[in-house]
Design a protein around this motif. Sequence first.
Motif, PDB file in Angstrom:
ATOM      1  N   LEU A 175       0.834  -1.208   0.000  1.00 31.26           N
ATOM      2  CA  LEU A 175       0.000   0.000   0.000  1.00 31.26           C
ATOM      3  C   LEU A 175       0.865   1.253   0.000  1.00 31.26           C
ATOM      4  N   ALA A 230       2.023   1.786  -3.433  1.00 26.83           N
ATOM      5  CA  ALA A 230       0.922   2.286  -4.263  1.00 26.83           C
ATOM      6  C   ALA A 230       0.682   3.761  -4.009  1.00 26.83           C
ATOM      7  N   GLY A 231       1.000   4.205  -2.801  1.00 25.10           N
ATOM      8  CA  GLY A 231       0.817   5.611  -2.454  1.00 25.10           C
ATOM      9  C   GLY A 231       1.628   6.541  -3.350  1.00 25.10           C
ATOM     10  N   ILE A 236      -0.338   7.048  -6.385  1.00 26.50           N
ATOM     11  CA  ILE A 236      -1.517   7.872  -6.096  1.00 26.50           C
ATOM     12  C   ILE A 236      -1.153   9.353  -6.089  1.00 26.50           C
ATOM     13  N   ILE A 271      -6.080   2.655  -0.572  1.00 21.87           N
ATOM     14  CA  ILE A 271      -5.926   3.464  -1.788  1.00 21.87           C
ATOM     15  C   ILE A 271      -7.068   4.466  -1.909  1.00 21.87           C
TER      16      ILE A 271
END
Length: 312
Positions: free
Chosen positions: A171, A174-175, A178, A298
Amino acid sequence: MKSLLIEVINHFRSTFRWSVMVMIFMVMTAFIYFNYRLDFEDGMVDTLPFNYRVPAMFLFHLVPYLLTVLIIAPFIENKSWYKTKGFWLRIFIGFGLLALDRSIQFRELLSSYIDIADWSFLYSFSKRILSLITLVFPLYIISLFFEKSIPGRGYGLIVKRFDVRPYLILLSLAGIGIVIGGFFRDIQDYYPRYLELGGTAFARRHEIPDWLNVLVYELAYGTDFISVEMFFRGFLIYGFVRYFGPYVVFPMIATYCFLHFGKPMTEAISSLFGGYILGVISLKSKTIWGGVLIHVGIAWLMEFIGYLFRTI
């Protein structure tokens, strides 16, 4: 974290076929272009009356699924999947529940009780909670009584032990994506959903502290992804792996992309890659909770980035 990456890499290597990848790329590119060029879902499917919207939504998600199944068909071991009653029964029940869940809008039922100024916010809030009843609960009951031999019990909802650490690392990675995505205009115009749906104005009108309204809404927003993971990474993975083996991930990501057609195009495209990773993780871990954790994280990060860009 390392084991998750190894699982994804090994799955990609074992299922990689140039013909499959090229065909899926071409089909999904055409679908994405068609939807955003004509505003197909928002402007056509979603505006249909309920009795037409349900079958339209059924086909809307089923067509990309079956087209992708035809693409992978030459490479799967089970050549008689289409002759199996269980396959078609799962198709009609599962996609029927999804179509019903996505078609319920309450507008006709509640319009005389709710102020039009509050409608968008309350609808979005209640719809996310309702999905637990219309989608998660029926699938859970079906899995307990009729899917006792599948790898993920309760379509991945029931798990005895769950290590959150590798998913938190994933995560955090993934940030980074983002934050980069936050610079795209379509993302900025769509997030945060709380503000776009009039959450602050709703709190003001009803004299609710804005922080409390934000908290309640974002918690409800998070529960929506239990429904998403239950259907796409639970039902479509564990319910159909007996027919398609490791290739079961590909038709799932095709119809999962269609779920994002009402969102920015950037998000719809990225859902193909994110859906693939979450699908492989679910297939190997036998649980959907890793996907729920990543997906909710997310979503909340997207909301936070949206707030951040609004204040810059």
